[in-house]
Structure formats: C-alpha cells, structure tokens
Design an enzyme around this catalytic site. Structure first.
Site, PDB file in Angstrom:
ATOM      1  N   LYS A  77      40.523 -32.467  59.708  1.00 37.90           N
ATOM      2  CA  LYS A  77      39.809 -33.057  58.564  1.00 37.90           C
ATOM      3  C   LYS A  77      38.842 -34.145  59.054  1.00 37.90           C
ATOM      4  CE  LYS A  77      42.859 -30.853  55.889  1.00 37.90           C
ATOM      5  NZ  LYS A  77      42.681 -29.831  54.901  1.00 37.90           N
TER       6      LYS A  77
HETATM    7  C1  LIG Z   1      44.046 -29.344  54.304  1.00 38.01           C
HETATM    8  C2  LIG Z   1      44.107 -28.984  52.881  1.00 38.01           C
HETATM    9  C3  LIG Z   1      45.245 -29.224  52.106  1.00 38.01           C
HETATM   10  C4  LIG Z   1      46.554 -29.669  52.654  1.00 38.01           C
HETATM   11  O1  LIG Z   1      46.580 -30.732  53.462  1.00 38.01           O
HETATM   12  P1  LIG Z   1      47.784 -30.903  54.516  1.00 38.01           P
HETATM   13  O2  LIG Z   1      47.674 -32.341  54.868  1.00 38.01           O
HETATM   14  O3  LIG Z   1      47.500 -29.989  55.653  1.00 38.01           O
HETATM   15  O4  LIG Z   1      49.053 -30.609  53.826  1.00 38.01           O
HETATM   16  C5  LIG Z   1      45.199 -28.935  50.756  1.00 38.01           C
HETATM   17  N1  LIG Z   1      44.111 -28.400  50.189  1.00 38.01           N
HETATM   18  C6  LIG Z   1      43.004 -28.119  50.897  1.00 38.01           C
HETATM   19  C7  LIG Z   1      41.837 -27.522  50.194  1.00 38.01           C
HETATM   20  C8  LIG Z   1      42.975 -28.380  52.271  1.00 38.01           C
HETATM   21  O5  LIG Z   1      41.892 -28.059  52.986  1.00 38.01           O
END
Ligand SMILES: *Cc1c(COP(=O)(O)O)cnc(C)c1O
Length: 382
Positions: free
Chosen positions: A182
């Site tokens: 991210k």
């Molecule tokens: C990464 C992501 C999540 C979940 O995040 P995590 O921290 O990996 O649990 C949820 N929704 C979207 C659209 C994502 O890209």
C-alpha cells in the site's frame, strides 16, 4: 538479468530507528505509540476519531459489526475489488449486493445503485479502487436520500482526496490498510476514521476483546484481538510524517509510465483524477485495448515474467472466484463491465524504488511484445 518486483515498501533509516526505539523500550503493545499514531492520522485526515487495527480487513469487519449489519442484511458493493471488501460483509452473514462498475473510474457505478436497493439493504460499501476516487458527491447524496450507511473502503487510497476532502472521511466510517504494497505501510495494519464518537468507542472495544473502555476486566460484547502493536505504530508514524514525499514519488513513477505508454495504441492507461494532485497512486494497472483478450494479457504476463518483470492480475472479478460462485451461483456474464476490465488488466511493477530507467525498460518490453502479438483483429486497427 535485472529483476523488477511488482511492489516494495519505501522504508528509510528513520522507520528502522523507530522500531529499535520501541523494541528497546520494552513496551511492545498497548503502549503510547498507537494512540500517538491515531492522533496523527486523525489530524491528517481531518476526521474526529481514528482507531488503529491489525489490518484493513479487521477494520472492515469492525465497521460491519458496529453498524449491526447481520444475517439477512445486504450491502451494496463492487465486484471489482480486492476480495476483502466483499468478504467483510460475509463475516457477519450479510450478503454483498454487487453493482457493476463505471468503466471510466472502475468504481461502483452510482447510476446503477438505486434500482438494486431492497428493504434488507443497509449500506453502500464504496471502494476507491487503485486509489481512484468514487464519485463521492453522488454517493453521499444518494445514501442520504435513501437512508443507507455510506462506508468507504479507502484501503487503496490513503491520502487521496475528492474536492479537497480526504477519501475515507465522507461516510459513517472509512478504513485504510498498511500492508507493504500500500502507499504507506506498518507491515500489517489498518486504521478506521469516523466522526461518530459512539462508533469510535465501539471500534476500540471490538479490537480489544470486547473490553469496556473503563474497566479492563469487564467484557461487554463479543470482541476480537485486532490490535496493532506499538512497533508497527512507530513505523506508521514515520511513514505518515513522510507521506507527502511518498505520494509525490509515486505520482512521479506514474507520470513516467504515462509518458512511455501513451504512444502505444494497444494499451489503455489507468484512470486518474482530473486534478493530478488529488490522486493517491496505489498500483499502475494497464488494460489491453479492445481487440485483445484475456489470453493475450496472459501471454504478455508470461513474457514479462520471463524477462524478470513481475506483474499482477488486479483484480480477478470477485463474483467469479470459486467461493462466491459456489455460495451465490454467480456466473460469467453477471457483471460484464467488471469481467471485461478484469480480463484485460495487468498491474506493472510500481513502487518508490523504481528509477526512470526501470520504467523505460518495463515499457519497452511491454510495447515491443504488444507490437508482435497477433490479436484476432489487431491488424485491422493498424
Ligand atoms: C488491501 C485491501 C484491503 C485489506 O487490507 P489488509 O490490511 O490487507 O487486510 C481491503 N480492501 C481493499 C480494496 C484492499 O486493497
């Protein structure tokens, strides 16, 4: 041969020092770093409350739980997303009511929402896919008009804005994620923002085993261990302090890609905001142009891998995954725009460690392969 990874965190010596500082303090969880990180996030987003959690998925789950979305309820959302957004609805045995995407933004098409609403529909879960904002004016007005909760999955949009307001702060609650691919990371982690103090308290209790906020030995609801550790929060604090620099670098890598790829007829560039400053780039996802199909995308992918270039398929349509097909009888054709985009999309390497030369090298391989590729009607386009 130089290999180029799909993603990678932007970690400086400062994050490493911050982890060491917390490790040496002996206070690894429930210390002072988490509240400090929350306060800094809250202030950055301009929301009243921010609650840190162990992941974005944990955040989505807590939102469903706290809004009392349960068995028999429905939540409108997009089938073109990372699977966690739809899964979070199923955790409490509610059902996702998928609405196909707007092919321009790749987000939920506001036009198609109202016709889907039933007496059991409780909320709209908007996903800012790839960091591209949903049309928040229309979603806010619509959910207000029909009396549904607006929830934002801003896990791919940290720092992005819609008309100068931070994504994640429009609805009842919004959530960010800090997995290493991210925009900013804590290793694993997430953050909910909300302006509702009662909800904020409930999130704090839910993440900490359902404890009362006043009495550590009183358990007042079914809760979870969704806590973020203090060394993770310490990483997040440094990343947040560096966020403008991090987002600007991502914007730069995206602009290098655009400059290299815009001349290639076979490739459609990712959607972006009118005002470039509003965009928080999560990934760089290209689409093969119309005559090409999934098989061509897969060939391109294979070719790039053989050249040491990692790519990703973002996203496989959620409704076509085995689990969703089995549970809801979804089939190909149910959400045609999602399927069409999903079939022809490919995420190219995208992270702050990339140089202009890396981007040029990836693009050269993409373009030269596309020019050699024999698609059914590609010749006709020439
Ligand atoms: C990464 C992501 C999540 C979940 O995040 P995590 O921290 O990996 O649990 C949820 N929704 C979207 C659209 C994502 O890209």
């Amino acid at each position: 041969m130089k290999s180029i990874p799909l993603s990678g965190p932007d970690i400086s010596e400062q994050e490493i020092d911050a982890v060491l500082r917390v490790m040496r303090s002996g206070r690894l969880s429930l210390g002072s770093e988490v509240p400090a990180f929350e306060e800094e996030c809250r202030s950055y987003m301009g929301s009243k409350f921010a609650i840190a959690l162990s992941s974005g998925t944990a955040g989505l789950h807590c939102i469903m739980k706290a809004l009392d979305i349960k068995d028999g309820d429905e939540v409108i959302t997009s089938p073109f997303s990372f699977i966690a957004s739809a899964n979070s609805i199923l955790f409490e045995r509610a059902s996702p009511l998928f609405v196909d995407i707007d092919p321009e933004t790749l987000c939920l098409d506001p036009e198609k929402i109202e016709e889907k609403i039933t007496p059991r529909t409780k909320a709209v879960l908007a996903v800012h896919v790839f960091g591209m904002p949903c049309e928040m004016d229309r979603l806010s007005a619509l959910t207000k008009k029909v009396g549904l909760y607006l929830i934002e999955d801003a896990c791919e949009a940290f720092g992005g804005t819609w008309k100068n307001k931070k994504l994640g702060t429009f609805g009842k609650a919004g959530v960010y994620a800090f997995y290493p691919n991210k925009q900013m990371t804590t290793g694993e982690g997430g953050m909910i923002v909300t302006d509702d103090g009662e909800l904020a308290d409930e999130f704090r209790s839910l993440r900490n085993q359902g404890r009362s906020l006043d009495d550590n030995n009183a358990f007042v609801r079914l809760g979870y261990n969704y806590r973020l550790t203090d060394f993770q929060a310490a990483i997040g604090r440094v990343q947040l302090a560096r966020i403008d620099e991090i987002l600007a670098k991502r914007r730069q890598v995206a602009s290098w890609y655009e400059a290299e790829l815009e001349k290639c007829l076979w490739i459609k560039l990712p959607p972006q905001t009118e005002n470039a400053e509003e965009m928080s780039w999560f990934v760089y996802v290209i689409r093969l142009a119309e005559p090409f199909r999934q098989a061509d995308r897969d060939q391109l992918r294979q070719h790039l891998h053989s050249q040491g270039i990692q790519t990703g398929c973002y996203f496989p349509a959620i409704h076509l995954s085995k689990f969703y097909r089995d549970k809801f009888n979804f089939k190909r054709g149910d959400f045609p725009r999602t399927e069409e985009v999903s079939d022809r999309s490919l995420a190219l390497p995208f992270h702050n460690g990339m140089s202009r030369g890396d981007v040029a090298m990836v693009c050269e391989k993409v373009i030269s392969f596309m020019e050699r590729l024999e698609a059914p009607s590609a010749k006709a386009l020439r």
